[in-house]
Motif scaffolding. Structure first.
Motif, mmCIF file in Angstrom:
data_model
loop_
_atom_site.group_PDB
_atom_site.id
_atom_site.type_symbol
_atom_site.label_atom_id
_atom_site.label_comp_id
_atom_site.label_asym_id
_atom_site.label_seq_id
_atom_site.Cartn_x
_atom_site.Cartn_y
_atom_site.Cartn_z
ATOM 1 N N ALA A 183 13.641 -32.639 5.862
ATOM 2 C CA ALA A 183 13.376 -31.885 4.628
ATOM 3 C C ALA A 183 14.591 -31.072 4.223
ATOM 4 N N ALA A 184 15.350 -30.583 5.203
ATOM 5 C CA ALA A 184 16.565 -29.826 4.913
ATOM 6 C C ALA A 184 17.726 -30.736 4.526
ATOM 7 N N MET A 185 17.820 -31.904 5.148
ATOM 8 C CA MET A 185 19.009 -32.735 5.010
ATOM 9 C C MET A 185 18.938 -33.743 3.879
ATOM 10 N N ASP A 186 17.759 -34.284 3.605
ATOM 11 C CA ASP A 186 17.648 -35.444 2.720
ATOM 12 C C ASP A 186 17.218 -35.040 1.323
ATOM 13 N N ARG A 187 17.762 -35.696 0.328
ATOM 14 C CA ARG A 187 17.317 -35.527 -1.053
ATOM 15 C C ARG A 187 16.471 -36.726 -1.423
ATOM 16 N N PRO A 188 15.146 -36.574 -1.524
ATOM 17 C CA PRO A 188 14.307 -37.715 -1.894
ATOM 18 C C PRO A 188 14.744 -38.309 -3.223
ATOM 19 N N PRO A 189 14.636 -39.652 -3.372
ATOM 20 C CA PRO A 189 15.123 -40.296 -4.595
ATOM 21 C C PRO A 189 14.371 -39.886 -5.853
ATOM 22 N N ASP A 190 13.115 -39.426 -5.730
ATOM 23 C CA ASP A 190 12.374 -39.059 -6.935
ATOM 24 C C ASP A 190 12.478 -37.577 -7.235
ATOM 25 N N GLY A 191 13.431 -36.869 -6.585
ATOM 26 C CA GLY A 191 13.698 -35.483 -6.939
ATOM 27 C C GLY A 191 12.660 -34.493 -6.457
ATOM 28 N N ARG B 53 19.241 -25.561 14.934
ATOM 29 C CA ARG B 53 18.063 -24.701 14.804
ATOM 30 C C ARG B 53 17.510 -24.791 13.384
ATOM 31 N N LEU B 54 16.188 -24.631 13.260
ATOM 32 C CA LEU B 54 15.509 -24.698 11.979
ATOM 33 C C LEU B 54 14.968 -23.323 11.601
ATOM 34 N N TYR B 55 15.069 -23.018 10.312
ATOM 35 C CA TYR B 55 14.542 -21.782 9.729
ATOM 36 C C TYR B 55 13.745 -22.175 8.489
ATOM 37 N N ALA B 56 12.706 -21.412 8.196
ATOM 38 C CA ALA B 56 11.845 -21.804 7.086
ATOM 39 C C ALA B 56 11.215 -20.592 6.428
ATOM 40 N N GLY B 57 10.831 -20.785 5.187
ATOM 41 C CA GLY B 57 10.092 -19.807 4.399
ATOM 42 C C GLY B 57 9.361 -20.561 3.310
ATOM 43 N N PRO B 58 8.676 -19.877 2.413
ATOM 44 C CA PRO B 58 7.963 -20.574 1.344
ATOM 45 C C PRO B 58 8.888 -21.474 0.526
ATOM 46 N N GLY B 59 8.615 -22.760 0.559
ATOM 47 C CA GLY B 59 9.382 -23.710 -0.237
ATOM 48 C C GLY B 59 10.801 -23.945 0.224
ATOM 49 N N THR B 60 11.178 -23.531 1.439
ATOM 50 C CA THR B 60 12.566 -23.634 1.882
ATOM 51 C C THR B 60 12.631 -23.994 3.364
ATOM 52 N N VAL B 61 13.551 -24.910 3.696
ATOM 53 C CA VAL B 61 13.861 -25.242 5.087
ATOM 54 C C VAL B 61 15.383 -25.265 5.219
ATOM 55 N N VAL B 62 15.904 -24.611 6.257
ATOM 56 C CA VAL B 62 17.340 -24.582 6.519
ATOM 57 C C VAL B 62 17.586 -25.051 7.946
ATOM 58 N N THR C 160 14.944 -27.288 -0.540
ATOM 59 C CA THR C 160 13.987 -26.416 -1.204
ATOM 60 C C THR C 160 13.226 -27.207 -2.251
ATOM 61 N N ARG C 161 12.007 -26.792 -2.515
ATOM 62 C CA ARG C 161 11.195 -27.451 -3.518
ATOM 63 C C ARG C 161 11.486 -26.954 -4.929
ATOM 64 N N HIS C 162 12.338 -25.941 -5.069
ATOM 65 C CA HIS C 162 12.660 -25.450 -6.410
ATOM 66 C C HIS C 162 14.081 -24.901 -6.409
ATOM 67 N N ARG C 163 14.866 -25.343 -7.363
ATOM 68 C CA ARG C 163 16.290 -25.012 -7.383
ATOM 69 C C ARG C 163 16.549 -23.524 -7.538
ATOM 70 N N SER C 164 15.611 -22.766 -8.107
ATOM 71 C CA SER C 164 15.825 -21.329 -8.284
ATOM 72 C C SER C 164 16.030 -20.620 -6.950
ATOM 73 N N VAL C 165 15.478 -21.183 -5.868
ATOM 74 C CA VAL C 165 15.639 -20.579 -4.543
ATOM 75 C C VAL C 165 17.104 -20.579 -4.123
ATOM 76 N N LEU C 166 17.903 -21.477 -4.682
ATOM 77 C CA LEU C 166 19.304 -21.606 -4.275
ATOM 78 C C LEU C 166 20.219 -20.584 -4.927
ATOM 79 N N ARG C 167 19.702 -19.819 -5.885
ATOM 80 C CA ARG C 167 20.608 -18.956 -6.655
ATOM 81 C C ARG C 167 21.336 -17.944 -5.783
#
Length: 345
Positions: A254-262, A299-308, A324-331
């Motif tokens: 979930a952290a590494m891969d970008r699914p093809p359907d966005g 190591r893995l870290y996580a929060g709502p809608g985010t995995v690092v 992340t499930r939403h690009r705004s989390v990346l700001r």
């Protein structure tokens, strides 16, 4: 009717932009209007200053308008708590289909939204939760089921693959992943059925996408040890057994891969120790031992809608993968000064 760009209007006024006698359709939290003057979309899902994601289902009339190129302008509005923010005209930039059915539409705004309005319109009402973290380390199987159901909520589940003779953690994985190819594929592939051919009779349950190693499990155990064949001269044993390993593997991808359907956004960067601390500061550490892949200590870290994923091969630098499930989390990551290999934010 004309509404000034970036002003807030009522829903009825936004719909009126489509023209007299417009046909209005509502699906979930999204409103569509098709009229003689324009097509109107009112939705949440603003990903950044230029991109709006609209989720289905799509009424037949609206799908025909948006994908058929009828020449009428498309006006987009971001749904707010007290009205609709006028985003101006937009055009279709990508279509997401699953099993032939349109389930996702990406729109590109003709006029990017000013930075100061992003916080007003860009954060979704809900992110996939992180309650599954509370089940770890005691119940990684249930945690995996919760995470997959939440992270891939837009992907309808399917019929599980046959899993006769497999240990229960692997059967549970197939139940959770059923109908969701994103969970099986990516940087690490999981086979539908274990294959023979490993040393000492160990079944092969997966392999890296580039073919550099295979994933093995010891035969006959209820929760077997996991090994990599190809990362060293001898099979390299993972730190966690299969039940916890599958949880970590799903998170890592979930952290590494970008699914093809966005379905997700993210990036990959290199960070020093101080930068790494800032990246994971708002997140919880997944309470399982580090993976040996993609780095010696991952190591893995996580929060709502985010995995690092923070991967360390030495003490000074980290590989950082963010999903992340939403690009705004990346700001907030834009200000850390990371050396990004790629970045969606």
């Amino acid at each position: 009717m004309e509404i000034r760009l970036w002003s807030v209007a009522g829903e009825a006024d936004a719909v009126a932009v489509a023209g007299a006698g417009a046909k209005v359709r509502e699906t979930g939290d999204t409103v569509f209007a098709a009229g003689p003057d324009a097509t109107v979309v009112i939705a949440r899902g603003l990903r950044n200053a230029e991109d709006l994601t609209v989720s289905g289902p799509f009424p037949r009339l609206i799908e025909g308008r948006l994908t058929g190129g009828d020449g009428l302008p498309l006006h987009a509005f971001a749904r707010l708590g007290d009205g609709c923010l006028a985003l101006g005209t937009a055009r279709v930039s990508a279509l997401g289909r699953r099993r032939g059915v349109l389930h996702r539409l990406d729109l590109r705004l003709d006029t990017p939204l000013p930075e100061h309005l992003l916080d007003l319109a860009g954060t979704p009402a809900e992110q996939p939760g992180a309650d599954w973290l509370d089940l770890l380390p005691e119940d990684p199987v249930k945690a995996l089921e919760m995470f997959v159901a939440d992270w891939y909520a837009e992907v309808p589940p399917g019929t599980p693959l046959p899993a006769r003779g497999q240990p229960e953690p692997l059967r549970a994985f197939h139940r959770a992943a059923a109908g969701r190819p994103e969970v099986y594929g990516g940087s690490l592939l999981v086979h539908g059925e274990p294959a023979p051919g490993g040393p000492a009779g160990m079944p092969i349950i997966g392999e890296s996408a580039d073919g550099t190693f295979e994933v093995l499990i010891e035969a006959g155990a209820d929760d077997p040890h996991v090994y990599y064949q190809g990362l060293s001269d001898q099979p390299l044993r993972e730190r966690e057994r299969l039940s916890a390993y599958l949880m970590l593997m799903v998170l890592a991808r979930a952290a590494m891969d970008r699914p093809p359907d966005g379905l997700a956004e993210g990036g990959m960067a290199f960070a020093d120790r101080a930068q790494a601390r800032r990246i994971v500061a708002p997140l919880r550490r997944v309470p399982l031992r580090p993976l040996r892949w993609p780095c010696a200590r991952s190591r893995l870290y996580a929060g709502p809608g985010t995995v690092v994923l923070l991967g360390a091969d030495d003490a000074d630098w980290f590989e950082v993968y963010v999903g992340t499930r939403h690009r705004s989390v990346l700001r907030r990551l834009r200000k850390i000064g990371l050396d990004w290999e790629h970045f969606d934010g």
